[in-house]
Design a protein around this motif. Structure first.
Motif: not given
Length: 215
Positions: A161-178
């Motif tokens: 969730a905190n790695d924009p380069t990951s193929p699993f990156y869920p988008g910028p709106e997710i990291a602040p939630l956790i």
């Protein structure tokens, strides 16, 4: 005296040799699938059949699959508790769905098998605590929370969730939630998040994020 020690030596060596031979044999058998057995739908559902039907259960006959009668799991007391617990958590599930973009039915569907597994393996706890209160069980050993997330899985969820380069990156709106408060003990806080028996928000949130990352 020497004969005694000699005898003991051969006994010890022989014992370890037999153990090694046994483990080697099991390894070879597993590698070539010699220990595989065919599963049985009827056998897997035998457990549920011995507990009767849930409160307010209908007289709907069990469904069939390939000519075999299988468990009508929606008529079990376990499902009655899970259904009630999900209804109590409805607002939280809808909130997590809105925040993550994952449909609420998909989030709930991920929780159901973990709860059934928990309730059928911890019968006394289920009967004494969860069934009377009609609430979901929060796992707290190897798998955490109502959806049974392992701590290492939760760590990966946060990492992606905190790695924009990951193929699993869920988008910028997710990291602040956790995100964590400054100075917070990560492992302790994560454990508390997922095992909070009074508020299942983070259990549903991490479940939804996991689904989003996999998608």
């Amino acid at each position: 005296m020497k004969k005694v020690f000699k005898y003991l030596f051969f006994v010890v060596v022989g014992t370890f040799a037999l153990i090694g031979l046994l483990f080697s044999g099991v390894f070879v058998a597993m590698h070539y699938g010699l220990l595989n057995v065919q599963g049985s739908i009827a056998e897997r559902n035998t457990f549920f059949g011995q507990f009767g039907t849930a409160p307010n259960a209908t007289s709907t006959p069990p469904c069939t699959n390939a000519g075999q009668t299988v468990c009508d799991w929606t008529q079990t007391p376990e499902w009655a508790v899970i259904n009630s617990g999900l209804q109590k958590d409805q607002n939280i599930i809808l909130q997590v769905s809105a925040e993550s973009g994952i449909p609420p039915r998909i989030i709930a569907a991920a929780v159901v098998p973990e709860q059934i597994r928990f309730f059928t393996s911890e019968r006394e706890i289920f009967k004494q605590y969860f069934e009377p209160l009609k609430i979901l069980g929060s796992l707290s050993q190897f798998s955490l929370g109502v959806s049974g997330i392992k701590q290492e899985t939760a760590d990966d969820i946060e990492k992606y969730a905190n790695d924009p380069t990951s193929p699993f990156y869920p988008g910028p709106e997710i990291a602040p939630l956790i995100a964590y408060a400054p100075g917070a003990s990560h492992d302790t806080e994560l454990y508390n998040r997922l095992t909070d028996a009074k508020n299942h928000y983070y259990s549903y949130l991490y479940t939804a994020i996991y689904i989003k990352e996999v998608e």
